[in-house]
Scaffold this active site. Structure first.
Site, PDB file in Angstrom:
ATOM      1  N   ASN A   1       0.863  -1.180   0.000  1.00  0.00           N
ATOM      2  CA  ASN A   1       0.000   0.000   0.000  1.00  0.00           C
ATOM      3  C   ASN A   1       0.895   1.224   0.000  1.00  0.00           C
ATOM      4  O   ASN A   1       1.517   1.541   1.010  1.00  0.00           O
ATOM      5  CB  ASN A   1      -0.886  -0.048   1.262  1.00  0.00           C
TER       6      ASN A   1
ATOM      7  N   LYS B   1       0.105   4.299  -0.230  1.00  0.00           N
ATOM      8  CA  LYS B   1      -0.526   5.477   0.395  1.00  0.00           C
ATOM      9  C   LYS B   1      -0.270   6.721  -0.474  1.00  0.00           C
ATOM     10  O   LYS B   1      -0.168   6.591  -1.684  1.00  0.00           O
ATOM     11  CB  LYS B   1      -0.017   5.636   1.822  1.00  0.00           C
TER      12      LYS B   1
ATOM     13  N   HIS C   1      -9.239   0.844   4.979  1.00  0.00           N
ATOM     14  CA  HIS C   1      -7.962   1.086   5.659  1.00  0.00           C
ATOM     15  C   HIS C   1      -8.177   2.025   6.847  1.00  0.00           C
ATOM     16  O   HIS C   1      -8.986   2.940   6.783  1.00  0.00           O
ATOM     17  CB  HIS C   1      -6.945   1.681   4.678  1.00  0.00           C
TER      18      HIS C   1
HETATM   19  P1  PGA Z   1       3.044   0.035   7.635  1.00  0.00           P
HETATM   20  O1  PGA Z   1       1.578   0.238   7.020  1.00  0.00           O
HETATM   21  O2  PGA Z   1       3.607  -1.229   7.030  1.00  0.00           O
HETATM   22  O3  PGA Z   1       3.818   1.267   7.229  1.00  0.00           O
HETATM   23  O4  PGA Z   1       2.887  -0.085   9.116  1.00  0.00           O
HETATM   24  C1  PGA Z   1       0.740  -0.847   6.816  1.00  0.00           C
HETATM   25  C2  PGA Z   1      -0.556  -0.368   6.226  1.00  0.00           C
HETATM   26  O5  PGA Z   1      -1.006   0.719   6.571  1.00  0.00           O
HETATM   27  O6  PGA Z   1      -1.162  -1.066   5.402  1.00  0.00           O
END
Ligand code: PGA
Length: 252
Positions: free
Chosen positions: A9, A11, A97
């Protein structure tokens, strides 16, 4: 045998140029990895989906969206529909999410609508849920997760579950560097599988892939993935670096 999945992901990260560079590197990197019953998915931002999807056409890498609107079309400025995603050959969408729930007020009721819209358009869903730290401290984590899953997904019939991937993401572990222990992940994943088995036939529960998400990195991936009910990961920060993401894929 359940399909294993490693999904990144991205983001709100990576410009168009950076997306092209990362996808290119990743394509090379995954060629070196023996993928045994494992899917690799990346979820860049909306504006970069089409490019990523074109670039990965002849690769094992699949492309997913990070969100979508529940309506088919209309006066929803700034939003993207399921049909629009399908039209650029995106077949998977992440829904629920914790950042969408927390910063954009997405509720289980709204998510149930999004789930329906996605399925109506034949999109596969990576459905995220998980408790906040306070819930865990108070011992409410099972109840919270049960409620999130029931309200957003249990109206579906069993056939629809072939399009559902679950992603347990304890909010306290997302982007914090703190990871659930492999035992905590396994305990929750087993609970989720039982919950699904209680509502549907046990083959639905046996076949649904349940991913863990929250600070998965090369150093902890193998131990987490070794647990029986953990079928892969949803990776945030570590999905943005090709060495880390490919090491996590290799760990599965
Ligand atoms: P992270 O995020 O691996 O940076 O903790 C996971 C996610 O939000 O899917």
């Amino acid at each position: 045998m359940r399909t294993k999945i490693v999904a990144g992901n991205w983001k709100m990260n990576k410009t168009y140029q950076e997306t092209k560079a990362l996808v290119k590197e990743l394509k090379h990197a995954v060629k070196e990895i023996e993928l045994d019953n494992t899917r690799v998915v990346i979820a860049p931002t909306f504006v970069n989906l089409q490019k990523a999807s074109k670039m990965t056409k002849n690769s094992v890498i699949e492309v997913a969206a990070q969100n979508m609107h529940q309506a088919a079309s209309g006066a929803y400025t700034g939003e993207i529909s399921a049909q629009m995603l399908k039209s650029i050959y995106v077949d998977t969408v992440i829904l629920g999410h914790s950042e969408r729930r927390e910063y954009f007020g997405e509720t289980d009721e709204l998510l149930a609508e999004k789930v329906n819209a996605a399925l109506d358009n034949d999109l596969e869903i990576i459905f995220c849920f998980g408790e906040v730290l306070e819930d865990r401290k108070q011992g409410n984590h099972f109840k919270v997760v049960e409620s999130q899953i029931k309200h957003a997904l249990f109206h579906l019939d069993s056939a629809a579950w072939s399009k559902i991937i679950l992603a347990y993401e304890p909010v306290w572990a997302i982007g914090t560097g703190e990871t659930a222990t492999p035992e905590q992940a396994q305990e929750m994943h087993a609970f989720i599988r039982e919950l699904v088995a209680g509502r549907y036939m046990s083959d639905v529960a046996e076949e649904v892939s349940i991913l863990y998400g929250g600070s998965v990195k090369p150093s902890n991936a193998q131990e987490i993935f070794s647990k029986n009910d953990v079928d892969g990961g949803l990776i945030g920060g570590a999905a943005l670096k090709v060495e880390d993401f490919s090491a996590i894929i290799a760990a599965i």
